[in-house]
Motif scaffolding. Structure first.
Motif, PDB file in Angstrom:
ATOM      1  N   PRO A 327       0.821  -1.224   0.000  1.00 36.27           N
ATOM      2  CA  PRO A 327       0.000   0.000   0.000  1.00 36.27           C
ATOM      3  C   PRO A 327       0.848   1.264   0.000  1.00 36.27           C
ATOM      4  O   PRO A 327       0.495   2.249  -0.647  1.00 36.27           O
ATOM      5  N   ARG A 330       2.261   1.823  -3.574  1.00 34.54           N
ATOM      6  CA  ARG A 330       1.169   2.108  -4.510  1.00 34.54           C
ATOM      7  C   ARG A 330       0.654   3.537  -4.332  1.00 34.54           C
ATOM      8  O   ARG A 330       0.388   4.238  -5.308  1.00 34.54           O
ATOM      9  N   GLN A 331       0.529   3.957  -3.085  1.00 34.37           N
ATOM     10  CA  GLN A 331       0.068   5.319  -2.824  1.00 34.37           C
ATOM     11  C   GLN A 331       1.087   6.350  -3.319  1.00 34.37           C
ATOM     12  O   GLN A 331       0.728   7.381  -3.887  1.00 34.37           O
ATOM     13  N   THR A 332       2.366   6.063  -3.114  1.00 35.12           N
ATOM     14  CA  THR A 332       3.418   6.980  -3.577  1.00 35.12           C
ATOM     15  C   THR A 332       3.402   7.108  -5.091  1.00 35.12           C
ATOM     16  O   THR A 332       3.544   8.217  -5.638  1.00 35.12           O
ATOM     17  N   ALA A 334       0.824   6.652  -7.053  1.00 31.44           N
ATOM     18  CA  ALA A 334      -0.397   7.385  -7.419  1.00 31.44           C
ATOM     19  C   ALA A 334      -0.189   8.889  -7.286  1.00 31.44           C
ATOM     20  O   ALA A 334      -0.607   9.670  -8.156  1.00 31.44           O
TER      21      ALA A 334
END
Length: 637
Positions: A327, A330-332, A334
């Motif tokens: 997570p 993936r957030q970075t 995005a």
């Protein structure tokens, strides 16, 4: 070299022409002979395709008007030829009145023969074939009974009942006529080549070109000028001031001075214009304007920069090259994708080895600047003076050892693209000031130069230090900090990406096993547990190094905890961190751990300019221990 067509008025002349042509022995020339006594007969018999025509008398005069661009060379009738004809007339006829009839070239100097031979001559010039008959009728009515002339003149005279003597062309005249024809053909060929070169230059020039005469009337507009201005070929002959007053050509005609590098608006677009007068003997007899859209110049400049300095100016990595499915990563990714949609400056922060340049390249390749250059520079790798010349370039003679012609700086090379300033925290205060000017004014000035160069560059900066704390400590300019830190991207350390550790290790282990031609190894459960417990101060870069060591050093098909411990041996505190699994947190402190309070840590950081490695060395502890202690005291969070 070319083809010569000779028009002969009588058949006996052919042998003389052929023999003279062969004697001149000029390879590459082709001879074509046509027997004809008039222009109409020539037109009926032959469609000309030749480089030059040789004819004589009235035929030559008529062909000059009819042949268009094909040059016509007169085969002159020499004084010797006329003398021979007059003498033959005296021998054959007891004539008292003789007329010489022909073109201007044939009869030139004929009157002087009267004094030499004590004879009365009437000299009649015939310019047109249609005028010849009436001229000869007039001669007959005046009492002339013998006509000396060419084929056409003698044929008409005989039809009117007059005696005639034909003027034959001597070998000397034929020789000189052929020589002159070759010279004329060569000159014409050279003129055609120059004309074609000039036309090609005009047609294929990317610059618009318009020329005017002394009155300001347009006399030339090339294809590029038509495209830029919207004019057509019908503009030729019209006043340039009425159609394009922005070009300012009438002003240049009046002043006689060139005006270079001006920017004007033409047909709704900005163009760079050069205006130059055409001066002959101190007088302006015309003027030339060359111009090109500013947008085209900028695009061409970018292409040239890329072609000349292509090496190292390409971003090869994209978001697809960033490994991991946790997570946190993936957030970075995005967030970074959103950053790529705008042109704002980006500051990437994160510990060493977290992949700051991969993210910088990925942002560039997903942005509207992807076709532009990507220039990466490590600000900590070069001393201040060298870094300054690399970033901003220098003019010729700026300092001892400067290259001839100067050097283009990295900001110029990055024009239209992205420049990645890694370890921006290591830039000196002096360079921070120069960098701030680039961000504010979007222009640079080379060392030793006074010329300002505009640049269109997006800046992505990166650091593993806390710029905010450095700013508060006076080590980093506040105005520069807020210019750089517009969009901040914080990269998570590997220890915060627990889900990614084993997949990453498996990926890199397989990669290095294949590269070294070794069987692909598996990672055992105990080794996986040990890898998860490890603190990873070097993050993904350290994980790659360990994977490469395991590929080379691990002997069995399955990697165990001992293999992991072996490759970590020698790193301060790491072996203890792996062996003492019961108390991992305490183990991470290492053998050199001491009782350090918050004040001591902050003082060491300040003295080391907030560089973790140097601060740890001052305290005599590992970098990992320093990081753990800082986290314990919530410093830098």
């Amino acid at each position: 070299m070319g083809k010569i067509t000779v028009i002969i008025p009588y058949s006996q002349m052919q042998a003389v022409v052929e023999r003279t042509f062969q004697e001149q022995n000029d390879p590459g020339w082709e001879l074509d002979i046509i027997f004809a006594t008039g222009v109409r007969e020539i037109a009926r018999r032959r469609d000309f395709s030749t480089d030059v025509v040789v004819a004589r008398g009235v035929t030559a005069a008529a062909l000059k008007r009819l042949m268009g661009d094909t040059p016509v060379v007169d085969m002159p009738v020499s004084g010797y030829d006329i003398l021979r004809a007059v003498k033959a007339c005296q021998q054959r006829f007891a004539a008292t009145k003789i007329a010489i009839v022909g073109s201007q070239d044939m009869i030139y100097g004929a009157k002087s023969i009267e004094d030499i031979m004590d004879i009365k001559l009437a000299v009649v010039e015939v310019r047109e074939e249609d005028d010849a008959e009436q001229s000869i009728r007039n001669i007959k009515n005046s009492g002339v009974d013998i006509v000396i002339g060419g084929v056409m003149s003698t044929q008409i005279a005989e039809r009117l009942g007059l005696k005639t003597v034909f003027i034959e062309t001597g070998r000397e005249a034929i020789y000189h006529a052929l020589r002159e024809a070759k010279r004329v053909a060569r000159v014409r060929r050279q003129e055609q080549e120059r004309s074609e070169q000039f036309r090609t230059i005009l047609d294929y020039s990317t610059e618009g070109i318009i020329t005017v005469d002394a009155a300001g009337a347009i006399n030339l507009v090339n294809a590029a000028a038509m495209k830029i201005t919207g004019l057509s070929g019908e503009a030729v002959g019209l006043a340039v001031d009425k159609l394009l007053p922005q070009l300012g050509l009438s002003r240049v005609l009046a002043s006689g001075r060139a005006e270079l590098g001006e920017v004007e608006t033409v047909n709704g677009q900005q163009v760079a214009v050069n205006r130059v007068p055409i001066i002959i003997r101190g007088q302006a007899v015309g003027a030339v304007a060359t111009f090109q859209p500013v947008a085209d110049i900028q695009a061409l400049e970018g292409k040239i920069r890329q072609k000349i300095y292509k090496r190292g100016l390409v971003a090869r990595l994209t978001f697809d090259d960033i490994l991991g499915d946790s997570p946190a990563i993936r957030q970075t990714i995005a967030i970074a994708r959103e950053f790529s949609k705008v042109n704002s400056n980006v500051l990437i922060t994160g510990e060493t080895g977290t992949g700051k340049e991969i993210f910088a390249q990925s942002i560039h390749n997903a942005s509207s600047r992807r076709k532009g250059p990507f220039v990466a520079v490590n600000c900590a790798a070069l001393p201040e003076n060298l870094l300054e010349s690399e970033l901003f370039g220098y003019a010729e003679g700026a300092f001892t050892g400067a290259a001839r012609g100067g050097k283009m700086g990295l900001f110029e090379l990055a024009h239209g693209g992205t420049i990645f300033l890694d370890e921006i925290s290591e830039i000196s205060p002096k360079l921070q000031g120069r960098l701030l000017r680039v961000l504010q004014e979007r222009e640079i000035m080379r060392l030793g130069d006074d010329r300002v160069i505009p640049v269109d560059v997006r800046i992505i900066a990166a650091t593993n230090r806390d710029l905010y704390q450095m700013m508060q400590a006076g080590l980093f300019r506040q105005d520069l900090y807020y210019r750089v830190d517009v969009l901040k991207l914080v990269l998570p350390p590997l220890r915060e990406r627990q889900e990614d550790i084993i997949p990453l290790m498996q990926h890199f282990l397989k990669l290095y096993c294949l590269r070294s031609n070794r069987p692909v190894k598996e990672i055992g459960p105990d080794a996986q547990a040990m890898l998860r417990r490890y603190h990873w101060p070097g993050n993904v870069r350290e994980l790659r190094n360990i994977a490469e060591r395991l590929a080379v050093l691990a002997s069995g098909p399955v990697i165990g905890a001992r293999d992991i411990a072996a490759v970590l041996t020698g790193e301060t505190g790491r072996r203890k961190a792996i062996n003492e699994t019961a108390e991992p947190a305490a183990a991470l402190a290492g053998a050199n751990d001491v009782d350090l309070n918050r004040a001591i840590l902050l003082k060491a950081l300040e003295e080391a300019d907030y560089h973790y490695g140097r601060a740890a060395a001052r305290l005599g502890i590992s970098r990992t221990t320093l990081w753990r202690r800082l986290k314990q005291y919530q410093v830098g969070e």
